[in-house]
Scaffold this motif. Structure first.
Motif, PDB file in Angstrom:
ATOM      1  N   ALA A 109       0.831  -1.206   0.000  1.00 54.34           N
ATOM      2  CA  ALA A 109       0.000   0.000   0.000  1.00 54.34           C
ATOM      3  C   ALA A 109       0.867   1.259   0.000  1.00 54.34           C
ATOM      4  O   ALA A 109       0.564   2.254  -0.689  1.00 54.34           O
ATOM      5  N   ALA A 110       1.979   1.225   0.755  1.00 53.35           N
ATOM      6  CA  ALA A 110       2.880   2.379   0.789  1.00 53.35           C
ATOM      7  C   ALA A 110       3.517   2.613  -0.581  1.00 53.35           C
ATOM      8  O   ALA A 110       3.675   3.758  -1.026  1.00 53.35           O
ATOM      9  N   GLU A 111       3.884   1.526  -1.262  1.00 54.65           N
ATOM     10  CA  GLU A 111       4.464   1.678  -2.599  1.00 54.65           C
ATOM     11  C   GLU A 111       3.448   2.239  -3.587  1.00 54.65           C
ATOM     12  O   GLU A 111       3.787   3.061  -4.459  1.00 54.65           O
ATOM     13  N   GLN A 112       2.184   1.807  -3.461  1.00 56.16           N
ATOM     14  CA  GLN A 112       1.140   2.370  -4.324  1.00 56.16           C
ATOM     15  C   GLN A 112       0.937   3.855  -4.046  1.00 56.16           C
ATOM     16  O   GLN A 112       0.738   4.654  -4.968  1.00 56.16           O
ATOM     17  N   MET A 113       0.998   4.219  -2.760  1.00 54.25           N
ATOM     18  CA  MET A 113       0.869   5.631  -2.410  1.00 54.25           C
ATOM     19  C   MET A 113       2.033   6.432  -3.002  1.00 54.25           C
ATOM     20  O   MET A 113       1.838   7.539  -3.528  1.00 54.25           O
ATOM     21  N   GLU A 152       3.748   5.731  -5.708  1.00 53.50           N
ATOM     22  CA  GLU A 152       3.530   5.837  -7.153  1.00 53.50           C
ATOM     23  C   GLU A 152       2.466   6.886  -7.474  1.00 53.50           C
ATOM     24  O   GLU A 152       2.591   7.652  -8.440  1.00 53.50           O
ATOM     25  N   LEU A 153       1.403   6.927  -6.655  1.00 53.73           N
ATOM     26  CA  LEU A 153       0.344   7.907  -6.883  1.00 53.73           C
ATOM     27  C   LEU A 153       0.866   9.321  -6.672  1.00 53.73           C
ATOM     28  O   LEU A 153       0.539  10.238  -7.447  1.00 53.73           O
ATOM     29  N   ASP A 155       2.823  10.214  -9.693  1.00 53.12           N
ATOM     30  CA  ASP A 155       1.920  10.489 -10.823  1.00 53.12           C
ATOM     31  C   ASP A 155       1.308  11.878 -10.710  1.00 53.12           C
ATOM     32  O   ASP A 155       1.185  12.603 -11.711  1.00 53.12           O
ATOM     33  N   LEU A 156       0.898  12.244  -9.505  1.00 50.05           N
ATOM     34  CA  LEU A 156       0.309  13.571  -9.310  1.00 50.05           C
ATOM     35  C   LEU A 156       1.319  14.670  -9.640  1.00 50.05           C
ATOM     36  O   LEU A 156       0.990  15.671 -10.281  1.00 50.05           O
ATOM     37  N   LEU A 157       2.552  14.480  -9.214  1.00 49.09           N
ATOM     38  CA  LEU A 157       3.586  15.466  -9.517  1.00 49.09           C
ATOM     39  C   LEU A 157       3.855  15.521 -11.020  1.00 49.09           C
ATOM     40  O   LEU A 157       4.011  16.602 -11.594  1.00 49.09           O
ATOM     41  N   ASP A 158       3.897  14.345 -11.656  1.00 47.28           N
ATOM     42  CA  ASP A 158       4.176  14.310 -13.093  1.00 47.28           C
ATOM     43  C   ASP A 158       3.065  14.967 -13.901  1.00 47.28           C
ATOM     44  O   ASP A 158       3.333  15.726 -14.841  1.00 47.28           O
ATOM     45  N   VAL A 159       1.800  14.669 -13.578  1.00 47.63           N
ATOM     46  CA  VAL A 159       0.710  15.246 -14.358  1.00 47.63           C
ATOM     47  C   VAL A 159       0.641  16.758 -14.146  1.00 47.63           C
ATOM     48  O   VAL A 159       0.273  17.512 -15.058  1.00 47.63           O
ATOM     49  N   THR A 160       1.030  17.220 -12.961  1.00 44.95           N
ATOM     50  CA  THR A 160       1.085  18.666 -12.725  1.00 44.95           C
ATOM     51  C   THR A 160       2.168  19.301 -13.588  1.00 44.95           C
ATOM     52  O   THR A 160       1.969  20.364 -14.179  1.00 44.95           O
ATOM     53  N   GLY A 217      -2.147   7.579 -15.813  1.00 49.11           N
ATOM     54  CA  GLY A 217      -1.068   6.947 -16.565  1.00 49.11           C
ATOM     55  C   GLY A 217      -0.993   7.377 -18.018  1.00 49.11           C
ATOM     56  O   GLY A 217       0.084   7.738 -18.512  1.00 49.11           O
ATOM     57  N   LEU A 218      -2.117   7.352 -18.733  1.00 44.98           N
ATOM     58  CA  LEU A 218      -2.091   7.699 -20.157  1.00 44.98           C
ATOM     59  C   LEU A 218      -1.838   9.187 -20.361  1.00 44.98           C
ATOM     60  O   LEU A 218      -1.170   9.579 -21.324  1.00 44.98           O
TER      61      LEU A 218
END
Length: 538
Positions: free
Chosen positions: A363-367, A369-370, A373-378, A503-504
């Motif tokens: 769960a920590a690894e998923q957090m 990654e999320l 992802d939030l930083l990347d999409v920003t 992701g996409l």
């Protein structure tokens, strides 16, 4: 007794004389000395002279003084030429002079009859003031629309409005807008730039008192245009209001118009126009209202644009702060669960505790990654996603990436296959970002592919680009779903809501940051294939 032919000619001459007399165009005849010998009703209407007061005067009376020195010789040369009729001026247009000394544009043609010494010149003239004004109005409004659309910044749009108005509609213009609870003259333009800067400074220091007699305050309260064409008005209220215009012009105050700027039923400000020497008429009011209508829409769009960007910046700041603050506890959880699972003293955990620790770590690894992802999409949306592309061996890059992804696919009973030609050229890519893009596409394919199927990764060279594709045998997408495939936070109804739908969108940003393109092909029941291109290394 006159013959039938003579009677017919007499009637024809009378009819033609009647038509010429009542024609709306000016018909003027002059003799060899260029003295006016005929002046019809159309000429009276256009020039403002009665026939009896202009007959016998020189033709040059009807043209501006600057054209008079050469006018007579031009007419004489025309009379001595073999041409009996032609248009006058450049492109058939000249400038006329009315009795009140007002100049106007006109189309004119001239002809001559008779022998030298007894020659008569005839001029047919049409006032084209209205036509030219209509053309100039259309050109001005087209230019205004283009200028106002060129900027989405709020204050820049206000300044563009003021610059458009001066000197076309006024000698000075002030755009008052609602700002911080007050109506301020945010943008001021004047025919004298230095004077304009001084007025703008004073207007910002002294906001409009909405309860005052000022014409701007009147337009704000009533949301209707205020116009005056004579500073010597007998209206006491308007006289009081004009006294407050001393910062625009010296006394007496000039003619002016104040037009409300209204968009979507909301008062955004007012457009105040002032003219020093010439009064305003209905045509000026029409032009000002058309400019105000376009300006209000542009100002409203600029205001909304600034609000959106302010909101985006606030969101990005919040995401950055929250992501940074979350990373510390997430990393602590990952580290502590790692210590628990890899006990240094070799003492084993109970199966139940080990299972809980593994779930917590996952769960920590998923957090983590999320958060990434939030930083990347920003970064993608802000245009700040950085890639460091360099020459990479394409086959090696793909093999390493797919080797890392193979366990993820095999866990679901899916085969991951690569189809690539021999002797692939090198590609320009950021190794880590490339892996991220391929991982997103393969991970997406794994999510939607049934067990026992294949995911095929292909690569080919086409027109100087490397074309990569990832195809699955899942449920596929409808045309409507496909249209939203690269939208952030979007998930089709076929998913089990794994992930955040970023992701996409991130993959698209990575590919475009490399200078490539990305697209997808899909149909229900036949799976989906995602394609993207990267530049071949020269």
């Amino acid at each position: 007794m006159p013959s039938t032919e003579q009677i017919r000619e007499s009637i024809t001459d009378a009819v033609l004389a009647g038509i010429v007399t009542i024609s709306a165009d000016a018909v003027i005849c002059v003799d060899e000395a260029q003295k006016i010998i005929f002046f019809n009703e159309g000429a009276e209407s256009i020039f403002g002279y009665q026939a009896e007061e202009i007959l016998g005067q020189q033709l040059e009376t009807l043209i501006p003084e600057r054209y008079r020195p050469s006018h007579a010789s031009h007419v004489r040369r025309f009379g001595n030429s073999e041409t009996h009729a032609r248009r006058m001026g450049e492109r058939g247009q000249i400038v006329g002079l009315r009795k009140n000394n007002q100049e106007f544009p006109a189309e004119a043609a001239i002809s001559h009859l008779g022998a030298p010494g007894n020659r008569v010149y005839s001029v047919v003239l049409r006032d084209v003031t209205d036509r030219r004004r209509a053309h100039e109005t259309q050109s001005f409004l087209a230019e205004a629309g283009e200028t106002l659309a060129s900027s989405l910044g709020y204050e820049q749009t206000l300044r563009n409005v003021a610059r458009l108005a001066v000197p076309r509609i006024g000698d000075a213009c002030a755009v008052h807008a609602f700002f911080n609870g007050q109506f301020l003259g945010i943008a001021v333009e004047h025919v004298d730039p230095e004077r304009g800067r001084e007025i703008e400074r004073r207007r910002n220091e002294h906001p409009i008192d909405v309860a005052s007699f000022h014409p701007v305050a009147n337009a704000i309260r009533n949301q209707r245009a205020v116009i005056w064409s004579d500073s010597k008005t007998t209206d006491p209220a308007l006289q009081d209001s004009l006294k407050e215009l001393g910062d625009i012009f010296t006394e007496p105050p000039p003619a002016g118009m104040v037009i409300p700027l209204i968009a979507r039923g909301q008062l955004l400000g007012v457009l105040a126009l002032y003219r020093e020497r010439r009064s305003y008429d209905d045509d000026d009011l029409f032009l000002a209202e058309e400019l105000a209508r376009r300006a209000a829409l542009a100002i409203d769009n600029a205001r909304l644009h600034d609000l959106v960007h302010t909101g985006i910046r606030a969101r990005d700041d919040m995401i950055g702060i929250v992501s940074h603050d979350l990373r510390n506890p997430v990393n602590a959880v990952k580290m502590l669960t790692g210590v628990m699972l890899d006990r240094p003293n070799g003492e084993p955990l109970s199966p139940e505790v080990a299972n809980y620790a593994s779930v917590i770590r996952q769960a920590a690894e998923q957090m983590d990654e999320l958060i990434q992802d939030l930083l990347d999409v920003t970064r993608v949306e802000a245009g700040r996603l950085a890639v460091s592309a360099k020459r990479e061996n394409t086959e090696e890059l793909l093999s390493d990436t797919l080797r890392m992804l193979a366990p993820v696919a095999s866990e679901k009973g899916i085969s991951l296959k690569l189809n690539a030609p021999d002797d692939l050229p090198d590609v320009m890519a950021d190794r880590e970002r490339f892996r991220q893009a391929i991982s997103n596409l393969v991970g997406n394919a794994v999510k939607f592919s049934p067990s026992g199927t294949d995911i095929l990764v292909r690569v080919a060279v086409l027109d100087g680009e490397m074309v990569f594709s990832v195809g699955d045998r899942g449920m596929g997408m409808t045309a409507e779903q496909l249209a939203h495939a690269f939208d952030r936070f979007w998930q089709s109804s076929r998913t089990d809501r794994q992930g955040a739908g970023l992701g996409l969108a991130i993959t698209k940003g990575i590919v475009e940051a490399h200078g490539g393109r990305i697209w997808a092909e899909s149909s229900p029941g036949k799976g989906s294939t995602f394609y993207f291109t990267l530049p071949v290394a020269n």
